[in-house]
Design a protein around this motif. Sequence first.
Motif, PDB file in Angstrom:
ATOM      1  N   ILE A  63       0.864  -1.191   0.000  1.00  0.00           N
ATOM      2  CA  ILE A  63       0.000   0.000   0.000  1.00  0.00           C
ATOM      3  C   ILE A  63       0.898   1.236   0.000  1.00  0.00           C
ATOM      4  CG2 ILE A  63      -1.651   1.333   1.399  1.00  0.00           C
ATOM      5  CD1 ILE A  63      -2.409  -1.549   2.570  1.00  0.00           C
ATOM      6  N   CYS A  64       1.867   1.230   0.918  1.00  0.00           N
ATOM      7  CA  CYS A  64       2.866   2.297   0.958  1.00  0.00           C
ATOM      8  C   CYS A  64       4.242   1.660   0.830  1.00  0.00           C
ATOM      9  CB  CYS A  64       2.778   3.068   2.267  1.00  0.00           C
ATOM     10  SG  CYS A  64       4.110   4.291   2.392  1.00  0.00           S
ATOM     11  N   GLN A  65       5.170   2.398   0.198  1.00  0.00           N
ATOM     12  CA  GLN A  65       6.527   1.847   0.018  1.00  0.00           C
ATOM     13  C   GLN A  65       7.271   1.683   1.341  1.00  0.00           C
ATOM     14  OE1 GLN A  65       5.713   4.982  -0.758  1.00  0.00           O
ATOM     15  NE2 GLN A  65       6.996   6.050   0.722  1.00  0.00           N
ATOM     16  N   ASP A  66       6.853   2.445   2.375  1.00  0.00           N
ATOM     17  CA  ASP A  66       7.577   2.346   3.643  1.00  0.00           C
ATOM     18  C   ASP A  66       7.024   1.210   4.493  1.00  0.00           C
ATOM     19  OD1 ASP A  66       9.091   2.586   5.852  1.00  0.00           O
ATOM     20  OD2 ASP A  66       8.390   4.574   6.448  1.00  0.00           O
ATOM     21  N   THR A  67       7.822   0.173   4.603  1.00  0.00           N
ATOM     22  CA  THR A  67       7.492  -1.011   5.386  1.00  0.00           C
ATOM     23  C   THR A  67       7.458  -0.705   6.872  1.00  0.00           C
ATOM     24  OG1 THR A  67       8.310  -2.524   3.734  1.00  0.00           O
ATOM     25  CG2 THR A  67       8.639  -3.198   6.012  1.00  0.00           C
ATOM     26  N   TRP A 277      -2.742   7.368   7.517  1.00  0.00           N
ATOM     27  CA  TRP A 277      -3.955   6.700   7.003  1.00  0.00           C
ATOM     28  C   TRP A 277      -3.639   5.271   6.555  1.00  0.00           C
ATOM     29  CZ3 TRP A 277      -3.776   4.513   2.312  1.00  0.00           C
ATOM     30  CH2 TRP A 277      -2.871   5.033   1.386  1.00  0.00           C
ATOM     31  N   ALA A 278      -2.376   5.028   6.138  1.00  0.00           N
ATOM     32  CA  ALA A 278      -1.982   3.684   5.680  1.00  0.00           C
ATOM     33  C   ALA A 278      -1.720   2.819   6.916  1.00  0.00           C
ATOM     34  CB  ALA A 278      -0.754   3.765   4.786  1.00  0.00           C
ATOM     35  N   TYR A 279      -2.790   2.580   7.627  1.00  0.00           N
ATOM     36  CA  TYR A 279      -2.770   1.972   8.961  1.00  0.00           C
ATOM     37  C   TYR A 279      -2.766   0.459   8.785  1.00  0.00           C
ATOM     38  CZ  TYR A 279      -4.774   1.581  13.764  1.00  0.00           C
ATOM     39  OH  TYR A 279      -5.045   1.316  15.081  1.00  0.00           O
ATOM     40  N   ARG A 280      -1.550  -0.060   8.633  1.00  0.00           N
ATOM     41  CA  ARG A 280      -1.386  -1.467   8.280  1.00  0.00           C
ATOM     42  C   ARG A 280      -1.157  -2.303   9.533  1.00  0.00           C
ATOM     43  NH1 ARG A 280       3.380   0.341   4.736  1.00  0.00           N
ATOM     44  NH2 ARG A 280       3.080   2.090   6.159  1.00  0.00           N
ATOM     45  N   ARG A 281      -2.218  -2.793  10.072  1.00  0.00           N
ATOM     46  CA  ARG A 281      -2.084  -3.708  11.199  1.00  0.00           C
ATOM     47  C   ARG A 281      -3.173  -4.773  11.096  1.00  0.00           C
ATOM     48  NH1 ARG A 281      -6.637  -2.679  12.280  1.00  0.00           N
ATOM     49  NH2 ARG A 281      -7.538  -1.324  13.872  1.00  0.00           N
ATOM     50  N   GLY A 399       5.744   5.873  -3.463  1.00  0.00           N
ATOM     51  CA  GLY A 399       5.150   7.126  -2.991  1.00  0.00           C
ATOM     52  C   GLY A 399       6.212   8.063  -2.430  1.00  0.00           C
ATOM     53  N   PRO A 400       5.832   9.306  -2.137  1.00  0.00           N
ATOM     54  CA  PRO A 400       6.790  10.295  -1.637  1.00  0.00           C
ATOM     55  C   PRO A 400       7.154  10.068  -0.173  1.00  0.00           C
ATOM     56  CG  PRO A 400       4.586  11.210  -1.589  1.00  0.00           C
ATOM     57  CD  PRO A 400       4.467   9.845  -2.238  1.00  0.00           C
ATOM     58  N   THR A 401       8.295  10.592   0.225  1.00  0.00           N
ATOM     59  CA  THR A 401       8.679  10.585   1.634  1.00  0.00           C
ATOM     60  C   THR A 401       8.573  12.007   2.197  1.00  0.00           C
ATOM     61  OG1 THR A 401      10.320   9.765   3.200  1.00  0.00           O
ATOM     62  CG2 THR A 401      11.173  10.896   1.276  1.00  0.00           C
ATOM     63  N   GLY A 424       7.606  15.908  -3.102  1.00  0.00           N
ATOM     64  CA  GLY A 424       7.652  15.178  -1.836  1.00  0.00           C
ATOM     65  C   GLY A 424       6.310  15.273  -1.170  1.00  0.00           C
ATOM     66  N   LYS A 425       6.330  15.222   0.154  1.00  0.00           N
ATOM     67  CA  LYS A 425       5.062  15.417   0.865  1.00  0.00           C
ATOM     68  C   LYS A 425       5.314  16.097   2.196  1.00  0.00           C
ATOM     69  CE  LYS A 425       5.178  11.430   3.668  1.00  0.00           C
ATOM     70  NZ  LYS A 425       4.955  11.301   5.103  1.00  0.00           N
ATOM     71  N   GLY A 426       4.274  16.785   2.663  1.00  0.00           N
ATOM     72  CA  GLY A 426       4.339  17.430   3.974  1.00  0.00           C
ATOM     73  C   GLY A 426       4.898  18.837   3.952  1.00  0.00           C
ATOM     74  N   ILE A 447       0.750  12.647  -3.060  1.00  0.00           N
ATOM     75  CA  ILE A 447      -0.060  12.086  -1.983  1.00  0.00           C
ATOM     76  C   ILE A 447       0.726  10.998  -1.262  1.00  0.00           C
ATOM     77  CG2 ILE A 447      -2.283  11.032  -1.370  1.00  0.00           C
ATOM     78  CD1 ILE A 447      -2.458  13.829  -2.758  1.00  0.00           C
ATOM     79  N   GLY A 448       1.045  11.253   0.001  1.00  0.00           N
ATOM     80  CA  GLY A 448       1.837  10.308   0.781  1.00  0.00           C
ATOM     81  C   GLY A 448       1.125   8.977   0.919  1.00  0.00           C
ATOM     82  N   GLY A 449       1.886   7.924   0.766  1.00  0.00           N
ATOM     83  CA  GLY A 449       1.320   6.586   0.927  1.00  0.00           C
ATOM     84  C   GLY A 449       0.726   6.004  -0.339  1.00  0.00           C
TER      85      GLY A 449
HETATM   86  S1  SF4 Z   1       4.750   7.672   3.485  1.00  0.00           S
HETATM   87 FE1  SF4 Z   1       2.958   8.281   4.650  1.00  0.00          FE
HETATM   88  S2  SF4 Z   1       1.583   6.547   4.415  1.00  0.00           S
HETATM   89 FE2  SF4 Z   1       3.638   5.815   3.996  1.00  0.00          FE
HETATM   90  S3  SF4 Z   1       4.447   5.118   5.948  1.00  0.00           S
HETATM   91 FE3  SF4 Z   1       5.133   7.248   5.651  1.00  0.00          FE
HETATM   92  S4  SF4 Z   1       3.594   8.344   6.812  1.00  0.00           S
HETATM   93 FE4  SF4 Z   1       2.678   6.346   6.361  1.00  0.00          FE
END
Ligand code: SF4
Length: 517
Positions: A63-67, A277-281, A399-401, A424-426, A447-449
């Motif tokens: 869903i998001c590149q950040d594991t 929002w990418a609440y992966r649990r 996705g962006p960091t 990027g994002k934020g 859009i992050g995530g």
């Molecule tokens: S990029 Fe955004 S959605 Fe992905 S892990 Fe970081 S904070 Fe969460």
Amino acid sequence: MNIENFQESMYQLIVETSTNLPKDVRRAIKAAAERENAGTRAAMSLDTITNNIKMAEDKVSPICQDTGLPTFKIKTPVGANQIEMKQAIYHAIAQATKDGKLRPNSVDSLTGENSGDNLGGGIPVIKFAQWEKDYLDIRLILKGGGCENKNIQYSLPAELEGLGRAGRDLDGIRKCILHSVYQAQGQGCSAGFIGVGIGGDRSSGYDLAKEQLFRTVDDVNPHPELHNLEEYIMENANKLGIGTMGFGGETTLLGCKIGVMNRIPASFYVSVAYNCWAYRRLGVAVNPETGEIQEWMYQDGEKIDFAQPAATEIAAAVETPAEQNVITLTAPITEEQIRELKVGDVVQINGMMYTGRDAIHKYLSDHDAPVDLNGQIIYHCGPVMLKDKEGNWHVKAAGPTTSIREEPYQGDIMKKFGIRAVIGKGGMGKKTLAALQEHGGVYLNAIGGAAQYYADCIKSVEGVDLMNFGIPEAMWHLQVQGFTAVVTMDAHGNSLHEDVEKSSFEKLTQFADRVYK
Ligand code: SF4
Ligand SMILES: O=C(O)C[C@H](O)C(=O)O
């Protein structure tokens, strides 16, 4: 225990957690999308997010590149062999990484070396506890770094900007929680979920806060006072107007769960764990003899598919070209082109862009660039990449960091190399904003995530430099088509992030008066 089956069960848990958002989270996101007015930036962002959720599920891709830092919480019947379970989890993590379901995310803190398989140096985190039941309860959270960086811990009494004194009582706690949402702005990929821990010490307080993230989004706190506080926070934090990705909007917070434990007389901590929002649990109940999954958790109630009309209707409203000023950019971009852009413009990028995040920014500050960056676009992104048998790289998630980490370097690097746009994002700070104005540059917010959505825009990988920094930190040369982002900082000194921060601060001050006696 049949350990082969157990390893396979853990592999399934990891893949499912990374690629398929649980039902309770989907429902919260759908409700948020329904609150936004069609055509607004918030609605457009939520539409990208819901599309992304669907794409990740269909492609069984992250869903998001950040594991994040994979964290397992395991309850076992007395006598279960924790050592062999740990080994099986390590194998499952390494396999999921190899298969492109997780990004290699385990980095040596001193040397910066990426282990490549998500193992080593205490990663993943696995916490065991025993219980009297006859099955294993195994939960996993993949909480990304951007939201983790927005966690915050308050030591009461405290003076809080905008809210004044937060004392050692329920009202002081209320102020801390509102402040925690304000300080996150959009940087943790809002709209977010928070887990709050009241009491304990610095470490057990954060543990308690993170434990709350394992609750179901729509559960009811059994503690009446905390239930009331959760409802108060949900109602009022959403009046801050930070909105999706900090673009402004109706929904800033998707969930608030509060837990309490005792403290010692001298300490009074309020710890807040912020989750994007990418609440992966997810969680599974596993048979301790066969090692097989008996039941999946967080799967009660309605499943929102996001292929439904709600999302596509919004998309139709947003994508009407007449209503939106969409500008196409292809690098190399001229200074003139950049100076024409202003905050709020939607741009679509075709052609080349280069990834660069923490290691690259530090590197470029005192080295030459490996490629000519004049007129080019830098994308703050650490993708998930896989190499095929022929040796060609493929983007699995991109996705962006969070851009603010590059604040010390960004302006100088843009000037030094003639870079015209960063994505990027934020948002970024004052130093970058001044450099954009002086040099002729823009900051574009993606859009992050939304890692699948952007991966889909990347048509080919043309090359890579500085692989010694590891996959997430290398400089990837990407050919893109229809990569959409919003100008949130322009060359005229305007920053949407600054504006939203100011307006949300004013709103925050309205909550300074005592609510709880
Ligand atoms: S990029 Fe955004 S959605 Fe992905 S892990 Fe970081 S904070 Fe969460
Ligand atoms: O590491 C990343 O790719 C993103 C990170 O989770 C972030 O939100 O900044």
